[in-house]
Design a protein around this motif. Structure first.
Motif, PDB file in Angstrom:
ATOM      1  N   SER A 219       0.722  -1.284  -0.107  1.00  0.00           N
ATOM      2  CA  SER A 219      -0.001   0.141   0.018  1.00  0.00           C
ATOM      3  C   SER A 219       1.063   1.248   0.017  1.00  0.00           C
ATOM      4  O   SER A 219       2.195   1.238   0.421  1.00  0.00           O
ATOM      5  CB  SER A 219      -0.965   0.018   1.157  1.00  0.00           C
ATOM      6  N   LEU A 220       0.412   2.226  -0.660  1.00  0.00           N
ATOM      7  CA  LEU A 220       0.993   3.587  -0.630  1.00  0.00           C
ATOM      8  C   LEU A 220       0.534   4.391   0.684  1.00  0.00           C
ATOM      9  O   LEU A 220      -0.714   4.665   0.737  1.00  0.00           O
ATOM     10  CB  LEU A 220       0.681   4.231  -1.864  1.00  0.00           C
ATOM     11  N   GLU A 221       1.570   4.838   1.498  1.00  0.00           N
ATOM     12  CA  GLU A 221       1.053   5.568   2.737  1.00  0.00           C
ATOM     13  C   GLU A 221       1.874   6.843   2.848  1.00  0.00           C
ATOM     14  O   GLU A 221       3.066   6.729   2.476  1.00  0.00           O
ATOM     15  CB  GLU A 221       1.401   4.627   3.926  1.00  0.00           C
ATOM     16  N   GLU A 222       1.340   7.557   3.694  1.00  0.00           N
ATOM     17  CA  GLU A 222       2.101   9.027   3.916  1.00  0.00           C
ATOM     18  C   GLU A 222       3.198   8.640   5.145  1.00  0.00           C
ATOM     19  O   GLU A 222       3.189   7.787   5.582  1.00  0.00           O
ATOM     20  CB  GLU A 222       1.206   9.711   4.720  1.00  0.00           C
ATOM     21  N   GLN A 223       4.451   9.296   4.787  1.00  0.00           N
ATOM     22  CA  GLN A 223       5.527   9.226   5.963  1.00  0.00           C
ATOM     23  C   GLN A 223       5.197   9.558   7.051  1.00  0.00           C
ATOM     24  O   GLN A 223       4.429  10.584   7.327  1.00  0.00           O
ATOM     25  CB  GLN A 223       6.614  10.033   5.387  1.00  0.00           C
ATOM     26  N   PRO A 224       5.328   8.715   8.173  1.00  0.00           N
ATOM     27  CA  PRO A 224       5.217   9.048   9.502  1.00  0.00           C
ATOM     28  C   PRO A 224       5.797  10.412   9.899  1.00  0.00           C
ATOM     29  O   PRO A 224       6.866  10.614   9.493  1.00  0.00           O
ATOM     30  CB  PRO A 224       5.309   8.057  10.270  1.00  0.00           C
TER      31      PRO A 224
END
Length: 224
Positions: A219-224
């Motif tokens: 999945s493509l996720e925002e950087q924490p």
């Protein structure tokens, strides 16, 4: 459509040239890397079929040279090397796809069709996620840190991820959508392309990342 075949095994080269011409391609053959570069400088080709292991200059050197020169010709690598690192190296150097020997002529022709067809597809809608922009017309992935041009299947994977942000996409779904239901390609190829994309996202200082869920997908996720 005109293709250049760079393959030093002359029996194989002759067989491939025969198959290509029977399938309505115009094809030239060279047998070493230096000759490949000379032909590419003086002729316009719609695609390059490039063996990695060649005399004078190896295929990887040829690939890096033409990309450094700004030559965007689609490149299909032929290699006897099956290790994942070798595949990733070729993709990172600018190859559009690869095919491991031995291969079927039907698969070779399918890869050529896909490689050259996607070269001509243009679309007007760009995708944006985080600080990334994906341009379907040029296959370019951009951020404030720069721009990279994605290989065909890299583009398709990134397009799927950016169209489904935060959603898990299974490895099987990637295989079915990009390689097709009847493909005999090993499923590990998805990881090869994901690895290549991760390197490019890092180089672009992307604000998103590709996360892996063990035995489930990506999945493509925002950087924490």
């Amino acid at each position: 459509m005109r293709l250049l075949l760079a393959e030093d095994e002359k029996d194989l080269s002759r067989a491939l040239i025969t198959i290509l011409k029977r399938n309505n391609y115009s094809a030239d053959a060279v047998y070493d890397g230096e000759a490949a570069l000379e032909y590419l400088e003086t002729n316009n080709y719609d695609g390059l079929i490039l063996d990695l292991m060649m005399p004078k200059k190896d295929g990887l050197t040829v690939l890096k040279t033409i990309r450094a020169q700004g030559n965007p010709v689609p490149v299909l690598l032929l290699t006897a090397k099956s290790e994942i690192d070798d595949r990733v190296t070729g993709l990172d150097a600018g190859a559009n796809d690869y095919l491991t020997k031995p291969f079927s002529f039907r698969e070779l022709l399918a890869r050529i069709r896909a490689m050259t067809r996607l070269q001509t597809i243009a679309a007007s809608t760009t995708l944006q996620r985080g600080n990334l922009t994906l341009n379907p017309a040029t296959f370019e992935l951009s951020s404030p840190a720069g721009t990279v041009r994605l290989a065909n299947k890299e583009f398709q994977i990134m397009e799927m991820l950016m169209n489904n942000p935060g959603n898990l996409i299974s490895t099987e779904r990637f295989m079915e959508h990009i390689w097709g239901y009847d493909s005999s390609t090993d499923i590990s190829v998805v990881w090869v392309y994901i690895s290549s994309l991760r390197r490019k996202l890092k180089a672009l200082q992307a604000s998103v990342l590709i996360k892996a869920a063990r035995n489930a997908g990506y999945s493509l996720e925002e950087q924490p």
